[in-house]
Design an enzyme around this catalytic site. Structure first.
Site, PDB file in Angstrom:
ATOM      1  N   LYS B  79       0.730  -0.926  -0.267  1.00 55.84           N
ATOM      2  CA  LYS B  79       0.124   0.207  -0.284  1.00 55.84           C
ATOM      3  C   LYS B  79       1.322   1.644  -0.155  1.00 55.84           C
ATOM      4  CE  LYS B  79      -4.083   1.864   2.170  1.00 55.84           C
ATOM      5  NZ  LYS B  79      -5.154   1.702   3.733  1.00 55.84           N
ATOM      6  N   SER B 154      -9.466   1.118   2.956  1.00 56.65           N
ATOM      7  CA  SER B 154      -9.328   2.825   1.528  1.00 56.65           C
ATOM      8  C   SER B 154      -8.223   2.100   1.451  1.00 56.65           C
ATOM      9  CB  SER B 154      -8.285   3.191   2.662  1.00 56.65           C
ATOM     10  OG  SER B 154      -7.020   3.164   3.247  1.00 56.65           O
ATOM     11  N   SER B 178     -10.145  -0.719   7.025  1.00 57.77           N
ATOM     12  CA  SER B 178      -9.802  -0.372   5.926  1.00 57.77           C
ATOM     13  C   SER B 178      -8.678  -1.521   5.028  1.00 57.77           C
ATOM     14  CB  SER B 178      -8.350   0.843   5.546  1.00 57.77           C
ATOM     15  OG  SER B 178      -9.175   2.003   5.479  1.00 57.77           O
TER      16      SER B 178
END
Lengths: 100, 516
Positions: B79, B154, B178
């Site tokens: 990420k 997210s 997330s």
């Protein structure tokens, strides 16, 4: 709980966010709605509850005080928008004149 | 051998045994990225040359009989909220466009030490704030199961890249769901470890008392493998736990008999999609058939979770994101554009000249103006909303009513879990109230978007662990996720329960059909 446009402008300055007139209009509505929603917590009696800022019970965590390498000046400055090789450069902290 | 079809566990074994080279594996996944990511946009940065060079080095060391790390040759996507010294780290924000961190996040360093091959940085909601990935400054991610739908957020890029076979493993971060929510919406497995189990050093901070890094994989067994590499105490993170790292993978073999799973009646109330409810009930039945017992438990304050979270997280975010000041790194507004200071009248913006302050705000100095304009230009709408909300809730006169109040309710929420875990080992339920929703459906209503986190925020507020994994599909072919939450440091049990379920079902083996 409704926020006024002036409340939002004040918070914008505290948050260091320049807001346009349109931003202020939109955020006044959005933030009022969100603050209204989170205000449901008022219905709980929490007078005897100690605030929980952190999920762990650990306190006063220290590591051994051993010398170790830190960032070099060049590494620390590598992503700076403006610098002179030794310092970060910024506009005037006081008054009207001066720019970096 | 088709590397794309192998689990992470099998890939690592195959490379170690010499059945396939690390280079061949890296090329297979990189080629897959080239062929499908144009439609999905899971990656913000792919470093093909570096990945192949790294894989070649691993192959050379294997041939020379040198020791290899536990993840040798395993492609991993990270990420874009984790710092990588050799790749840009943007948090999907214009504020950090082009930013090169001076060091690796601890998790990235551990992955490198384990000889994983980092293939690239994945798309996300800007600064990890969002539940759909539509808050990325660089464009949304498309759900591989239906390109018109959101992958969740997210960590939407991390979820989508695993679901679409662009990487066998991705790293995500979870502040209010997330990891688990996008894993659920994309049909993969996502583990949010106990707070402090995995070092946060080098994870761009969103809400520091809630943030936690974890693996996003095709199976619980793969997640166990990755956890052994990334978990553990880090002297560079004062909130990292000094607890031994269990051998997660070998602990999977313990039987499930006697496991007590709690079921919260309120999870099945209004707002839960009937197909999701059905899939979750079927999963409870499968656990029962596997030897677990199901018990009713109560989390009386869970309904206050969203309100509590949307005070605690924005307050911490407003403080954490104060570091983006246009001075040290990140975006800086160019001086003087459409603007002149009025001498002697303070640094006041002129109306009607395209200046963002529009004559409403007065700046006390050129420096403050630079801060305000840099942040206005660099941050997107949701990040600004949360900074504003947090700044308001922390400001003089409101602190006790909002922030301190939320911290008190946070303790009640954590206490609910502590009470519940006296009677059950884990708590099961839905991950999200609905399957993946259409892109654009919730973008005009921030509060509607916040409610997608209703089943996941409690885990973070309490600092405990949670895992989500697929438990079925809707008639329309969208994955349905099941969530298990467990007490602090219950990762061995969470992984074992999910693994046992995956040995009995094949939902986690389903793959979306993508035009290659």
């Amino acid at each position: 709980m409704a926020l006024s446009r002036q409340d939002v402008a004040k918070v914008g300055l505290l948050a260091r966010l320049a807001l346009s007139g349109d931003d202020l209009d939109r955020m006044t509505g959005e933030l009022s709605k969100i603050v209204g929603f989170v205000s449901q917590l008022e219905e709980l009696d929490t007078a005897d509850v100690v605030p929980l800022a952190h999920p762990l019970d650990t306190q006063n965590v220290f590591r051994d005080d051993e010398p170790a390498a830190s960032l070099t000046t060049a590494e620390a400055l590598q992503s700076a928008p403006r610098h002179d090789g030794a310092c970060f450069l910024v506009p005037a902290v006081l008054g009207e004149s001066g720019a970096a | 051998m088709q590397p794309l079809e192998l689990s992470a566990v099998d890939l690592v074994a195959a490379i170690r045994q010499g059945d396939v080279s690390a280079v061949r594996v890296a090329e297979a996944f990189l080629d897959r990225i080239t062929s499908v990511d144009g439609a999905i946009h899971a990656f913000l940065h792919v470093d093909r040359e570096a990945a192949i060079a790294r894989a070649a080095d691993i192959d050379a060391r294997r041939k020379a009989g040198k020791p290899l790390g536990a993840l040798a040759g395993l492609p991993v996507a990270v990420k874009d909220a984790l710092c990588t010294a050799d790749q840009p780290t943007t948090c999907a924000s214009r504020m950090l466009a082009g930013f090169r961190p001076p060091y690796d996040a601890e998790v990235v360093a551990r992955l490198r030490r384990a000889d994983a091959v980092l293939v690239g940085k994945t798309n996300m909601d800007e600064f990890a704030m969002g539940g759909s990935n539509e808050n990325s400054a660089f464009g949304p991610v498309h759900n591989p199961w239906d390109l018109a739908r959101a992958p969740g957020g997210s960590s939407g890029g991390s979820a989508a890249c695993v679901a679409a076979d662009m990487a066998p493993v991705a790293i995500g971060s979870d502040t209010g769901g997330s990891i688990r929510q996008p894993a659920g919406l994309c049909g993969i497995t996502g583990l949010k470890p106990t707070y402090g189990r995995v070092s946060r050093r080098g994870l761009v901070a969103f809400a520091s008392s809630l943030d936690q890094i974890g693996p996003m994989t095709r199976s619980a067994a793969d997640a166990a493998l990755v956890m052994e590499a990334i978990a553990g105490h880090d002297p560079g993170d004062s909130t990292s736990l000094r607890a031994e790292v269990p051998p997660y993978a070998s602990l999977l073999e313990q039987p499930l008999t006697g496991l007590r799973i709690g079921r919260v009646a309120e999870h099945f109330g209004p707002g839960l999609d009937p197909e999701v409810a059905h899939g979750v009930e079927e999963a409870f039945a499968a656990f029962k058939a596997a030897g677990a017992t199901i018990h009713d438990v109560e989390l009386p304050h869970a309904k206050y979770g969203i309100a509590t979270y949307y005070l605690v997280a924005p307050c911490e975010a407003s403080s954490n994101l104060a570091r983006y000041d246009g001075a040290h790194y990140g975006h800086r507004a160019e001086p003087g554009k459409g603007h002149r200071a009025e001498p002697g009248k303070g640094h006041r913006a002129e109306p009607g000249k395209g200046h963002p302050a529009d004559g409403v705000m007065t700046f006390e100095s050129p420096l403050v103006e630079m801060y305000c304009r840099s942040r206005a230009e660099g941050f997107g709408p949701e990040v600004k909303r949360r900074i504003m909300l947090g700044t308001y809730a922390l400001s003089s006169g409101y602190y006790d009513a909002y922030y301190a109040k939320a911290l008190r309710v946070r303790r009640l929420i954590r206490q609910d879990y502590l009470d519940a875990f006296r009677g059950v080992d884990l708590i099961g339920g839905p991950v999200s109230p609905t399957p993946a929703f259409p892109l654009g459906e919730k973008t005009s209503d921030p509060l509607a978007m916040y409610l997608v986190d209703m089943y996941t925020v409690g885990t973070n507020l309490a600092g405990i662990g949670g895992i989500s994994f697929p438990c079925g599909f809707t008639k329309g072919g969208l994955p349905i996720g099941f969530q298990l939450q467990g007490p602090a440091l219950s990762e061995p049990l969470l992984l074992r329960a999910a693994d046992r379920y995956q040995r009995l079902t094949d939902w986690h083996r389903r793959r979306p059909k993508l035009p290659a």
